[in-house]
Design a protein around this motif. Structure first.
Motif, PDB file in Angstrom:
ATOM      1  N   GLY A  65       0.819  -1.211   0.000  1.00  0.00           N
ATOM      2  CA  GLY A  65       0.000   0.000   0.000  1.00  0.00           C
ATOM      3  C   GLY A  65       0.849   1.255   0.000  1.00  0.00           C
ATOM      4  N   PHE A  66       2.175   1.092   0.148  1.00  0.00           N
ATOM      5  CA  PHE A  66       3.048   2.269   0.118  1.00  0.00           C
ATOM      6  C   PHE A  66       2.958   2.969  -1.238  1.00  0.00           C
ATOM      7  CE2 PHE A  66       5.989  -0.633  -1.922  1.00  0.00           C
ATOM      8  CZ  PHE A  66       6.713   0.175  -2.784  1.00  0.00           C
ATOM      9  N   ILE A  67       2.573   2.249  -2.272  1.00  0.00           N
ATOM     10  CA  ILE A  67       2.443   2.861  -3.599  1.00  0.00           C
ATOM     11  C   ILE A  67       1.316   3.892  -3.578  1.00  0.00           C
ATOM     12  CG2 ILE A  67       1.907   2.415  -6.032  1.00  0.00           C
ATOM     13  CD1 ILE A  67       3.176  -0.405  -5.562  1.00  0.00           C
ATOM     14  N   LEU A  68       0.143   3.486  -3.120  1.00  0.00           N
ATOM     15  CA  LEU A  68      -0.995   4.415  -3.069  1.00  0.00           C
ATOM     16  C   LEU A  68      -0.776   5.519  -2.043  1.00  0.00           C
ATOM     17  CD1 LEU A  68      -3.915   1.844  -3.304  1.00  0.00           C
ATOM     18  CD2 LEU A  68      -3.113   3.381  -5.088  1.00  0.00           C
ATOM     19  N   ALA A  69      -0.221   5.153  -0.888  1.00  0.00           N
ATOM     20  CA  ALA A  69       0.043   6.157   0.143  1.00  0.00           C
ATOM     21  C   ALA A  69       1.095   7.154  -0.334  1.00  0.00           C
ATOM     22  CB  ALA A  69       0.488   5.482   1.434  1.00  0.00           C
ATOM     23  N   LEU A 107       1.178  10.588   5.120  1.00  0.00           N
ATOM     24  CA  LEU A 107       2.532  10.297   5.598  1.00  0.00           C
ATOM     25  C   LEU A 107       2.528   9.191   6.652  1.00  0.00           C
ATOM     26  CD1 LEU A 107       5.551  10.945   5.610  1.00  0.00           C
ATOM     27  CD2 LEU A 107       5.074  12.687   7.345  1.00  0.00           C
ATOM     28  N   VAL A 108       1.590   9.244   7.576  1.00  0.00           N
ATOM     29  CA  VAL A 108       1.497   8.211   8.618  1.00  0.00           C
ATOM     30  C   VAL A 108       1.226   6.849   7.977  1.00  0.00           C
ATOM     31  CG1 VAL A 108       0.092   7.397  10.556  1.00  0.00           C
ATOM     32  CG2 VAL A 108       0.841   9.783  10.468  1.00  0.00           C
ATOM     33  N   ILE A 109       0.304   6.812   7.034  1.00  0.00           N
ATOM     34  CA  ILE A 109      -0.024   5.548   6.369  1.00  0.00           C
ATOM     35  C   ILE A 109       1.152   5.067   5.528  1.00  0.00           C
ATOM     36  CG2 ILE A 109      -1.561   4.486   4.661  1.00  0.00           C
ATOM     37  CD1 ILE A 109      -3.803   6.254   5.857  1.00  0.00           C
TER      38      ILE A 109
END
Length: 108
Positions: free
Chosen positions: A28-32, A69-71
């Motif tokens: 999910g770092f891609i979307l975040a 940023l947190v996500i």
């Protein structure tokens, strides 16, 4: 001249989808990351011309950037954790444990 409003909805949607995708090995770092960079870009634009933007919408976008940023950090940490697990116990063992947990759940 009417002030422009920043709409943080897209940033929130992408960040929340990124949080949900965290369960998939931290990808999910891609979307975040996308949501964070969208928010950062909009805020940079607003800081260059603050008189053109509604202060309340700038604050809302700043909050959305913080959430993104947190996500993003949560996803990156989980991605590292997943990589660590794969490197220490192996992919096959992870799949076996996952299958075992699903079997236990189905038998309840």
């Amino acid at each position: 001249m009417e002030q422009q409003k920043l709409n943080p909805t897209l940033v929130y949607v992408l960040a929340i989808l990124g949080l949900l995708c965290c369960c998939m090995g931290g990808f999910g770092f891609i979307l975040a990351g996308i949501s964070f960079f969208i928010a950062a870009g909009k805020l940079k634009e607003a800081k260059l011309n603050p008189e053109n933007f509604d202060p309340a919408s700038v604050k809302a976008m700043d909050t959305a950037k913080t959430v993104a940023l947190v996500i993003l950090v949560i996803n990156i940490l989980y991605l590292f954790y997943t990589a660590y697990q794969i490197s220490t116990i192996g992919w096959d063992e992870m799949l076996r444990q996952s299958q075992e947990m699903m079997d236990q759940y189905q038998n309840q």
